[in-house]
Design an enzyme around this catalytic site. Structure first.
Site, PDB file in Angstrom:
ATOM      1  N   ASP A 217       0.865  -1.184   0.000  1.00  0.00           N
ATOM      2  CA  ASP A 217       0.000   0.000   0.000  1.00  0.00           C
ATOM      3  C   ASP A 217       0.900   1.233   0.000  1.00  0.00           C
ATOM      4  OD1 ASP A 217      -2.269   1.863   0.630  1.00  0.00           O
ATOM      5  OD2 ASP A 217      -3.345  -0.011   0.947  1.00  0.00           O
ATOM      6  N   HIS A 240       2.217   1.979  -3.161  1.00  0.00           N
ATOM      7  CA  HIS A 240       1.281   2.910  -3.795  1.00  0.00           C
ATOM      8  C   HIS A 240       1.768   4.347  -3.761  1.00  0.00           C
ATOM      9  CE1 HIS A 240      -2.402  -0.015  -3.303  1.00  0.00           C
ATOM     10  NE2 HIS A 240      -1.413  -0.528  -4.002  1.00  0.00           N
TER      11      HIS A 240
END
Length: 391
Positions: A217, A240
């Site tokens: 993430d 991310h």
């Protein structure tokens, strides 16, 4: 924005002056019954060491020797009688292999209401792969525990720490002031769900330096109520990217301001530098943000503002974001995009992004100039900007 290094030095000097007159007392968890076999739950020894250190009027060191120490979830609570407790970790702390043991605890290791805590060295092994597999299977699973949390605490230093395979977030800083994280390593699969590297919210004076983050993430995520945040010299990927947001989940929400992100390399990440907000009403905002000296290597969305975030199309379809984004500068950002649109500003139709600055930006897609896309975004372009600015 003032460089925070001098501020942190003065803060640490203050702690040193106020604690230097007393000799630190050391508590070795092995002497208190902890077993370095990776199988015997040693939580009682760690909590005993904490109780002793917290009750001491002198600076205290909790020493964790080499070996693997199994720990269930624990809360290390203050306030304490001294403002200089150090966890010096030579070994590895291991969470239970059965993710259900701590999966609904919220945090594996949590420090709360503490003033003056240092964590030096060590490895935290969250053993989260079983929970990731459970979530991937579609079965009913616990939400997962954050590996290391700091809540409502001040004057925190984390240095040389490694976090492996967290069930959920690796490190969370919530409601804290004057935090320095340096030389931190975060490692988890690029497919691991919700394993943000470092998450900061409702905190001020946080500095994240010289760290390497690879996870599933955001490498660093910035939540509401964050002010005076400095992030520098970070390697991010997989992951991310570095994200401000998501903001605007709540209608009444504190804003984010005075954020510097500089000297970051993004490698194969989903995003580079991102600001995102829910597409619904909110009092939140993001302002006075600087993204500087970033290298993008095959990044899907190198520069992105997304104000129409609406996962699952629930709770926001047909609405517009109330989060106001202003005074955001992108300076000296170079590299390659994995998609044709390398710069995307998708802002609120009700509160357009304003005072956006692109300065010396050069992003290519397949050896050609990439493209830019703007919606409800205003600002200026300075120096060489490629793709051609759409502001």
């Amino acid at each position: 924005m003032a460089n925070p290094r001098s501020h942190i030095f003065l803060s640490l000097l203050f702690l040193f002056i106020n604690s230097g007159a007393s000799t630190a007392v050391t508590y070795n968890v092995a002497d208190l019954g902890a077993k370095p076999d990776g199988q015997t739950d040693s939580i009682k020894a760690f909590l005993s060491a904490w109780a002793e250190a917290c009750a001491s009027a002198n600076p205290s060191v909790i020493y964790v020797p080499a070996g693997r120490f199994l720990l269930r979830n624990a809360v290390f609570s203050g306030p304490c009688k001294n403002i200089a407790i150090t966890f010096r970790i030579a070994g590895t702390l291991v969470s239970p292999s059965d993710y259900r043991v701590i999966g609904n605890a919220g945090n594996w290791l949590l420090f709360e209401h503490v003033n003056g805590i240092t964590i030096s060295g060590g490895i935290l092994d969250g053993q989260g792969t079983g929970l990731w597999d459970c979530k991937a299977s579609g079965n009913s699973c616990p939400s997962g525990a954050t590996t290391l949390g700091f809540s409502n605490s001040n004057n925190i230093v984390v240095s040389g720490l490694t976090s492996l395979n967290s069930q959920m977030f690796h490190i969370v800083i919530n409601g804290c002031n004057n935090v320095k994280m340096q030389g931190v390593r975060v490692s988890a699969s690029g497919q691991s769900p919700n394993t943000d590297g470092i998450h900061v919210q409702q905190s001020s004076g946080v500095t994240i330096l010289d760290s390497k983050i690879a996870t599933g993430d955001d490498c660093v995520s910035v939540g509401p109520g964050t002010t005076n945040l400095w992030i520098e010299n970070i390697a991010c990927g997989p992951g991310h990217g570095i994200s401000i947001g998501s903001l605007g989940k709540d209608q009444q929400e504190d804003g984010v301001q005075n954020v510097t992100v500089k000297t970051v390399t993004f490698t194969g990440t989903q995003n580079g530098v991102r600001i995102k907000s829910w597409g619904r009403p909110s009092t939140g905002f993001a302002k006075n943000v600087l993204f500087q000296h970033a290298v993008m290597v095959d990044v899907q969305n190198p520069i992105v503002i997304d104000q129409n975030y609406c996962p699952g199309e629930k709770g926001c379809p047909g609405q517009v974001s109330g989060v106001q984004i202003s005074d955001v500068t992108y300076q000296d950002i170079h590299g390659t995009s994995a998609t044709e649109v390398a710069v995307k500003f998708d802002c609120s139709s009700k509160y357009p992004c304003n005072k956006i600055t692109l300065d010396d930006v050069k992003l290519n897609y397949k050896n050609q100039a990439a493209k830019a896309s703007c919606s409800h975004a205003g600002g200026t372009a300075e120096g060489t900007v490629q793709p051609t600015s759409c502001l």
